[in-house]
Design a protein around this motif. Structure first.
Motif, PDB file in Angstrom:
ATOM      1  N   GLY A  54       3.308   3.526   3.856  1.00  0.00           N
ATOM      2  CA  GLY A  54       2.950   2.149   3.526  1.00  0.00           C
ATOM      3  C   GLY A  54       3.106   1.259   4.735  1.00  0.00           C
ATOM      4  O   GLY A  54       3.163   1.728   5.891  1.00  0.00           O
ATOM      5  N   ARG A  55       3.185  -0.023   4.494  1.00  0.00           N
ATOM      6  CA  ARG A  55       3.378  -0.979   5.586  1.00  0.00           C
ATOM      7  C   ARG A  55       4.266  -2.120   5.101  1.00  0.00           C
ATOM      8  O   ARG A  55       4.389  -2.364   3.906  1.00  0.00           O
ATOM      9  N   GLY A  58      -4.982   1.722   1.110  1.00  0.00           N
ATOM     10  CA  GLY A  58      -3.950   2.735   0.944  1.00  0.00           C
ATOM     11  C   GLY A  58      -4.497   4.078   0.524  1.00  0.00           C
ATOM     12  O   GLY A  58      -5.695   4.331   0.495  1.00  0.00           O
ATOM     13  N   ALA A  69      -4.885   1.040   8.566  1.00  0.00           N
ATOM     14  CA  ALA A  69      -4.804   0.451   7.229  1.00  0.00           C
ATOM     15  C   ALA A  69      -6.088  -0.270   6.841  1.00  0.00           C
ATOM     16  O   ALA A  69      -6.148  -0.890   5.782  1.00  0.00           O
ATOM     17  N   LEU A  94      -0.643   2.148   8.638  1.00  0.00           N
ATOM     18  CA  LEU A  94       0.264   2.673   7.616  1.00  0.00           C
ATOM     19  C   LEU A  94       1.267   3.590   8.299  1.00  0.00           C
ATOM     20  O   LEU A  94       0.907   4.482   9.070  1.00  0.00           O
ATOM     21  N   ASP A 100       0.836  -1.215   0.000  1.00  0.00           N
ATOM     22  CA  ASP A 100       0.000   0.000   0.000  1.00  0.00           C
ATOM     23  C   ASP A 100       0.866   1.260   0.000  1.00  0.00           C
ATOM     24  O   ASP A 100       0.628   2.212   0.756  1.00  0.00           O
ATOM     25  N   THR A 101       1.866   1.272  -0.845  1.00  0.00           N
ATOM     26  CA  THR A 101       2.881   2.324  -0.808  1.00  0.00           C
ATOM     27  C   THR A 101       2.511   3.518  -1.687  1.00  0.00           C
ATOM     28  O   THR A 101       1.993   3.365  -2.784  1.00  0.00           O
TER      29      THR A 101
END
Length: 372
Positions: free
Chosen positions: A140-141, A178, A174, A149, A124-125
Motif C-alpha cells: 500500500g502507500r 491498488g 500507484a 506502492l 490502497d492496502t
C-alpha cells in the motif's frame, strides 16, 4: 494306574537304601501320592491355555474407531478491514451505483474478535499472511499522493502488537490503483499480486484483462502472466509446496468464474497449467501438498467441494457439507478450512463440523475482508 505303582516302588527302594535309625527301625515310607499331584501339571497347562486364548481373542477383536480429534487451534490473530457500502442515488431515489469504502487494515484477536492494532500503509492496502497468525505482508502507500506502492513484512508479538516492520525491496507504480488480490508463498520468499491492465474498473471492467505478477524476494526478479480479458482476478492462493499458484478469475456470469493454476517455479516464466471452469468460490491451497480445494456447486443449504491436483487438474476428492460455505485458506495443519458462512460470518470447517470465528461488531451495510 501303572504310573502310581512305579512311583511307590521307586519311593520304597529309596527308603530301604537310607541309613537305619538309632532304634533299629527303617525310615517310614512316604505316603502314597494322591491323584491331585498327578493332575497339577495338566490343570496349570489348561489355565495357561485359557489365558492365551483370551488374550488372542481380545487381540483379534476389531479396534474401536479412534475418537475424533479435538478442534485444531486457530492462528492467534488475523488481519481485517471493514468495508462500508454507500449507494449513489438519483433525485427519485433510484440506486445507480454502490461503492465500498475500505477502512484501515488492522490485527484482530481470533479468540475474541477484538481489534488489537492498526497496520501501516493505509491507502490502497492489501494484506497476505503466512498462516501462523504472527507474520503478515502488507502492500500500500501512506498517502493518496504517494507515487508508488510499497511492500512491508510485519511481525507480531504474542499479544498481537507490531514487533517489527521490514521494508521489502519492491515498489510498483500507484498510477493504476491498488491490487485486486495479494498472496505470499508458504516460505515467504515469493509474493504474488494481481492488477488490471486498465486503471478503470468501477463497473464492468471493460477494456481490461487480468494480470498476475510474482516477485521472488531472493533474486528480486518479477515475472508476469496476462489472463483473460473482460475479467479480473479476485483471489490468489499458493499450494503448500510453493510451486503452484491458483487464481480465481471473476467472469461475466454472476456467481460463476474460472479458476486456474500457474506454474510459478523460480527461474521460469509463469505459465498456465490447468483450468477449472464453472467454479463458485475461492480456491484454497492445502499446506505441504500440490492440491487445491474449491467450490463446484452451492445452494443455501449445501456446498459441494472438490480437491484437485495442481499438476494435471485431476479431481481427487469430492464431498458435500450441509451449509453455504466458501473457503479462503487452510490452517497450518492442512485439516481445517477457514472461510465464510453466509451471511458474512467468518467460520472454520473441520471435517463436517462448522464453527464460527469471533468477528468485530458490524453495522447493517458493513462487511469484513480478512487475511490469515
Amino acid at each position: 494306574m501303572s504310573s502310581t505303582i512305579e512311583d511307590r516302588l521307586r519311593d520304597a527302594l529309596t527308603a530301604r537304601a537310607q541309613t537305619v535309625q538309632d532304634d533299629g527301625r527303617f525310615a517310614v515310607l512316604p505316603a502314597p501320592r494322591t491323584p491331585r499331584t498327578r493332575w497339577a501339571l495338566p490343570v496349570a497347562v489348561a489355565a495357561a491355555m485359557a489365558v492365551l486364548i483370551a488374550v488372542v481373542t481380545v487381540s483379534l477383536r476389531p479396534s474401536p474407531p479412534p475418537r475424533p480429534a479435538g478442534p485444531a487451534p486457530l492462528p492467534a490473530f488475523y488481519a481485517g478491514s471493514v468495508l462500508t457500502e454507500r449507494a449513489t442515488t438519483t433525485g427519485t431515489g433510484k440506486v445507480t451505483a454502490i461503492r465500498q469504502d475500505v477502512g484501515p487494515w488492522g490485527v484482530y484477536d481470533s479468540r475474541s474478535g477484538r481489534r488489537v492494532t492498526d497496520l501501516p500503509l493505509p491507502v490502497d492496502t492489501k494484506v497476505a499472511g503466512l498462516g501462523d497468525g504472527r507474520t503478515f505482508f502488507v502492500v500500500g502507500r501512506d498517502r493518496r499522493t504517494d507515487p508508488v506502492l510499497k511492500f512491508m513484512k510485519i511481525t507480531l508479538t504474542s499479544d498481537g502488537r507490531i514487533a517489527a516492520q521490514t521494508p521489502l525491496p519492491l515498489a510498483v507504480s500507484a498510477k493504476r490503483g491498488g491490487f485486486t488480490a495479494f498472496a505470499v508463498a508458504p516460505d515467504g520468499q515469493a509474493l504474488a499480486f494481481s492488477r488490471q491492465q486498465s486503471g478503470k474498473c468501477a463497473n464492468a471492467c471493460e477494456n481490461s484483462h487480468a494480470e498476475v505478477s510474482v516477485f521472488d524476494v531472493p533474486s528480486r526478479q518479477t515475472r508476469r502472466w496476462n489472463g483473460s480479458s473482460l475479467s479480473y482476478i479476485q483471489h490468489l492462493s499458493w499450494a503448500g509446496d510453493g510451486r503452484w499458484l491458483a487464481y480465481d478469475l471473476a467472469g461475466s456470469t454472476a456467481g460463476v468464474g474460472e479458476q486456474g493454476v500457474l506454474d510459478a517455479s523460480p527461474g521460469r516464466e509463469l505459465s498456465r497449467m490447468t483450468t477449472v471452469d464453472n467454479s463458485m468460490g475461492y480456491t484454497a491451497g492445502r499446506p505441504h501438498a500440490s492440491t487445491f480445494v474449491t467450490v463446484m456447486s452451492r445452494t443455501d443449504r449445501l456446498t459441494s467441494l472438490t480437491e484437485f491436483s495442481a499438476n494435471d487438474g485431476k479431481r481427487l476428492r469430492d464431498w458435500t457439507i450441509p451449509v453455504w460455505f466458501t473457503p479462503l485458506t487452510f490452517d497450518a495443519t492442512g485439516r481445517v478450512l477457514i472461510g465464510w458462512q453466509r451471511p458474512g460470518k467468518l467460520a472454520r470447517l473441520d471435517g463436517d463440523r462448522l464453527t464460527l470465528i469471533p468477528m468485530p461488531e458490524l453495522a447493517p451495510k458493513q462487511h469484513l475482508q480478512v487475511a490469515w
